[in-house]
Design an enzyme around this catalytic site. Structure first.
Site, PDB file in Angstrom:
ATOM      1  N   PHE A  31      44.793  46.876  42.435  1.00  0.00           N
ATOM      2  CA  PHE A  31      45.468  45.822  41.682  1.00  0.00           C
ATOM      3  C   PHE A  31      44.585  44.580  41.620  1.00  0.00           C
ATOM      4  O   PHE A  31      43.662  44.403  42.434  1.00  0.00           O
ATOM      5  CB  PHE A  31      46.832  45.485  42.309  1.00  0.00           C
ATOM      6  CG  PHE A  31      46.737  44.943  43.712  1.00  0.00           C
ATOM      7  CD1 PHE A  31      46.673  43.581  43.958  1.00  0.00           C
ATOM      8  CD2 PHE A  31      46.696  45.811  44.803  1.00  0.00           C
ATOM      9  CE1 PHE A  31      46.581  43.085  45.242  1.00  0.00           C
ATOM     10  CE2 PHE A  31      46.605  45.325  46.106  1.00  0.00           C
ATOM     11  CZ  PHE A  31      46.547  43.960  46.325  1.00  0.00           C
ATOM     12  N   CYS A  32      44.857  43.732  40.630  1.00  0.00           N
ATOM     13  CA  CYS A  32      44.175  42.447  40.484  1.00  0.00           C
ATOM     14  C   CYS A  32      45.166  41.485  39.830  1.00  0.00           C
ATOM     15  O   CYS A  32      46.332  41.817  39.662  1.00  0.00           O
ATOM     16  CB  CYS A  32      42.889  42.591  39.673  1.00  0.00           C
ATOM     17  SG  CYS A  32      43.087  43.439  38.095  1.00  0.00           S
ATOM     18  N   THR A  33      44.730  40.316  39.449  1.00  0.00           N
ATOM     19  CA  THR A  33      45.667  39.298  38.976  1.00  0.00           C
ATOM     20  C   THR A  33      46.363  39.691  37.679  1.00  0.00           C
ATOM     21  O   THR A  33      47.582  39.623  37.568  1.00  0.00           O
ATOM     22  CB  THR A  33      44.942  37.949  38.788  1.00  0.00           C
ATOM     23  OG1 THR A  33      44.280  37.599  39.985  1.00  0.00           O
ATOM     24  CG2 THR A  33      45.936  36.851  38.424  1.00  0.00           C
TER      25      THR A  33
ATOM     26  N   ILE B 103      49.190  41.634  39.070  1.00  0.00           N
ATOM     27  CA  ILE B 103      50.170  40.962  39.916  1.00  0.00           C
ATOM     28  C   ILE B 103      51.133  40.115  39.087  1.00  0.00           C
ATOM     29  O   ILE B 103      52.337  40.068  39.356  1.00  0.00           O
ATOM     30  CB  ILE B 103      49.450  40.065  40.948  1.00  0.00           C
ATOM     31  CG1 ILE B 103      48.509  40.894  41.812  1.00  0.00           C
ATOM     32  CG2 ILE B 103      50.453  39.322  41.821  1.00  0.00           C
ATOM     33  CD1 ILE B 103      47.424  40.069  42.496  1.00  0.00           C
TER      34      ILE B 103
ATOM     35  N   GLU C  40      42.945  38.113  34.974  1.00  0.00           N
ATOM     36  CA  GLU C  40      42.187  39.210  35.564  1.00  0.00           C
ATOM     37  C   GLU C  40      42.958  39.936  36.633  1.00  0.00           C
ATOM     38  O   GLU C  40      42.561  40.994  37.070  1.00  0.00           O
ATOM     39  CB  GLU C  40      40.869  38.696  36.111  1.00  0.00           C
ATOM     40  CG  GLU C  40      39.964  38.260  34.987  1.00  0.00           C
ATOM     41  CD  GLU C  40      38.675  37.689  35.461  1.00  0.00           C
ATOM     42  OE1 GLU C  40      38.339  37.805  36.637  1.00  0.00           O
ATOM     43  OE2 GLU C  40      37.957  37.124  34.645  1.00  0.00           O
TER      44      GLU C  40
END
Length: 259
Positions: free
Chosen positions: A180-182, A209, A259
């Site tokens: 996962f990332c932003t 997220i 991102e």
């Protein structure tokens, strides 16, 4: 004054990136918008702000190009522009990774793309004890908040992630990886890279997220802490904000809010 902040990205071939830059810069400037928009031969990545009619006008103009017709945006409100100026740039990559096998377009063509996981299904996936959870963000982001049990690669820049994977992860042992990332863009490249390196099952959180926090009720959320974002706002959807750099300014260690 209330402005809309729109964040978006799309991996799509753009051989005319230079010409497109001129057209989009002219349009954004005419609408009085701010933020950063990055173009490369691999696609587009941006976070921009403007008055509500300006955002509607710009996105309609952008989607009139068939390559962006299905563009997905993340939109939030702010009391004023969270960016000081407008920047529209052409870069080698829309998010710096530095690996040829991290091209999501080619990965998709060759069946090597990762598997999207909807925010509503994420909790079930990461509860599986056979799944290795990988936080693809940088150390200062992880320190603010993450999912329980996630591996922190302790990177300063996204381009350091491949070295961490090579040194610490093994396709023969880590059969299932959930990353996962932003906002999703980093996972597009990291997933393609890991599939090319032989990892059998690579999953990534669709929309990142930010999408998870928006879709999953607080009482059901597995997220711990806050979510670091990259503009001058105090908060986005309840997420803690940072001021390390302007939105989509793809400097070596400064990712975008999406991102």
């Amino acid at each position: 004054m209330t402005v809309i902040v729109a964040a978006f990205y799309k991996f799509v071939p753009l051989p005319d990136a230079e010409q497109l830059r001129e057209r989009l810069h002219t349009k954004l400037q005419a609408l009085g918008m701010r933020g950063t928009l990055l173009l490369a031969s691999e696609g587009i990545n941006a976070t921009v702000s403007g008055a509500p009619p300006a955002i509607v006008d710009f996105l309609a103009a952008l989607r009139s190009d068939a390559r962006f017709a299905d563009l997905v945006t993340k939109e939030t409100t702010a009391p004023d522009h969270p960016f000081q100026r407008l920047k529209v740039k052409v870069k080698r990559e829309i998010i710096t990774f530095g690996q040829q096998d991290g091209d999501p377009i080619l990965a998709s063509m060759h069946g090597l793309a990762g598997t999207y996981v909807a925010p509503q299904d994420w909790n079930t996936l990461i509860a599986d004890p056979d799944v290795l959870i990988l936080d693809t963000r940088n150390a200062y982001e992880v320190a603010v908040g993450t999912f329980p049990g996630a591996v922190d690669p302790h990177t300063r820049c996204f381009s350091e992630l491949p070295a961490f994977i090579a040194a610490n992860l093994d396709p023969s042992r880590h059969r299932k990886v959930a990353m996962f990332c932003t906002g999703g863009i980093r996972c597009e490249k990291a997933a393609a890279h890991m599939k090319a390196q032989g990892f059998a099952e690579v999953y990534h959180l669709r929309g990142g997220i930010l999408a998870y926090l928006a879709a999953v009720a607080p009482e059901q959320s597995a997220w711990q802490g806050d979510c670091f974002v990259f503009d001058e706002r105090a908060a986005v959807d309840g997420a803690a904000a940072g001021s390390r750099g302007s939105s989509a300014d793809d400097q070596q260690c400064v990712p975008t809010a999406f991102e």
